[in-house]
Design a protein around this motif. Structure first.
Motif, PDB file in Angstrom:
ATOM      1  N   LEU A  97     -11.729  26.820  26.867  1.00 51.64           N
ATOM      2  CA  LEU A  97     -11.311  27.760  27.897  1.00 51.64           C
ATOM      3  C   LEU A  97     -11.568  27.418  29.198  1.00 51.64           C
ATOM      4  O   LEU A  97     -11.071  27.542  30.139  1.00 51.64           O
ATOM      5  CB  LEU A  97     -11.783  29.232  27.338  1.00 51.64           C
ATOM      6  CG  LEU A  97     -11.044  29.856  26.316  1.00 51.64           C
ATOM      7  CD1 LEU A  97     -11.675  31.379  26.204  1.00 51.64           C
ATOM      8  CD2 LEU A  97      -9.398  30.184  26.618  1.00 51.64           C
ATOM      9  N   LYS A  98     -13.017  26.846  29.246  1.00 55.79           N
ATOM     10  CA  LYS A  98     -13.600  26.523  30.646  1.00 55.79           C
ATOM     11  C   LYS A  98     -12.462  25.166  30.934  1.00 55.79           C
ATOM     12  O   LYS A  98     -12.167  24.910  32.275  1.00 55.79           O
ATOM     13  CB  LYS A  98     -15.101  26.010  30.493  1.00 55.79           C
ATOM     14  CG  LYS A  98     -15.827  27.256  30.570  1.00 55.79           C
ATOM     15  CD  LYS A  98     -17.378  26.911  30.509  1.00 55.79           C
ATOM     16  CE  LYS A  98     -18.140  28.097  30.510  1.00 55.79           C
ATOM     17  NZ  LYS A  98     -19.619  27.761  30.684  1.00 55.79           N
ATOM     18  N   ILE A  99     -12.235  24.311  30.077  1.00 59.07           N
ATOM     19  CA  ILE A  99     -11.804  23.222  30.552  1.00 59.07           C
ATOM     20  C   ILE A  99     -10.291  23.490  30.830  1.00 59.07           C
ATOM     21  O   ILE A  99      -9.804  22.751  31.890  1.00 59.07           O
ATOM     22  CB  ILE A  99     -11.630  22.049  29.407  1.00 59.07           C
ATOM     23  CG1 ILE A  99     -12.846  21.624  29.132  1.00 59.07           C
ATOM     24  CG2 ILE A  99     -10.531  20.962  29.486  1.00 59.07           C
ATOM     25  CD1 ILE A  99     -13.108  20.872  27.720  1.00 59.07           C
ATOM     26  N   ASP A 100      -9.552  24.261  30.234  1.00 56.24           N
ATOM     27  CA  ASP A 100      -8.327  24.815  30.860  1.00 56.24           C
ATOM     28  C   ASP A 100      -8.305  25.403  32.016  1.00 56.24           C
ATOM     29  O   ASP A 100      -7.329  25.307  32.692  1.00 56.24           O
ATOM     30  CB  ASP A 100      -7.664  25.839  29.607  1.00 56.24           C
ATOM     31  CG  ASP A 100      -7.405  25.210  28.102  1.00 56.24           C
ATOM     32  OD1 ASP A 100      -7.172  23.883  28.187  1.00 56.24           O
ATOM     33  OD2 ASP A 100      -7.102  25.852  27.399  1.00 56.24           O
ATOM     34  N   ALA A 101      -9.277  26.271  32.275  1.00 56.78           N
ATOM     35  CA  ALA A 101      -9.382  26.917  33.597  1.00 56.78           C
ATOM     36  C   ALA A 101      -9.682  25.752  34.742  1.00 56.78           C
ATOM     37  O   ALA A 101      -9.057  25.873  35.823  1.00 56.78           O
ATOM     38  CB  ALA A 101     -10.526  27.814  33.781  1.00 56.78           C
TER      39      ALA A 101
END
Length: 117
Positions: A97-101
């Motif tokens: 999720l951090k990478i996607d953000a």
């Protein structure tokens, strides 16, 4: 997130298969039962790779993690391996999720930079 979670699920596919081989050594378990349960769990792990972007996909992944841990009652090493894969599942979701953000922010910044020029 999808790529990290899919990698975890594919790893689980192989671990479930190897756990089935270990479970075959238990004289109390029939081969048909072992391979039916392992086959369903292996199929679920592969199908979940495609379901991650759909509602409930991540929750089904958590259910698979619980099943892996509970399978330790038949193959004791699975307590450890199930816990390891549950930790990997959490990390895949958390960091995915951090990478996607971050990717979304970069794409937005690139779009703003190209529209300003």
């Amino acid at each position: 997130m999808r790529m990290l979670c899919s990698s975890t699920l594919i790893g689980e596919f192989f671990v479930i298969g190897f756990a089935g081989l270990v479970a075959m050594k238990d004289p109390d378990l029939s081969g048909a039962v072992v391979w039916t349960v392992c086959g369903v769990a292996m199929l679920l792990s592969v199908l979940l790779c495609g379901m991650l972007s759909r509602p409930g996909g991540v929750q089904l992944g958590w259910a698979l993690q619980i099943v892996l841990i509970v399978s330790g009652f038949w193959v004791p090493l699975m307590f450890f391996l199930g816990a390891c894969f549950a930790a990997l599942w959490w990390a895949s979701i958390h960091f995915g999720l951090k990478i996607d953000a971050a990717k979304a922010r970069w794409a937005e910044q690139a779009e703003q930079g190209s529209s300003a020029a």
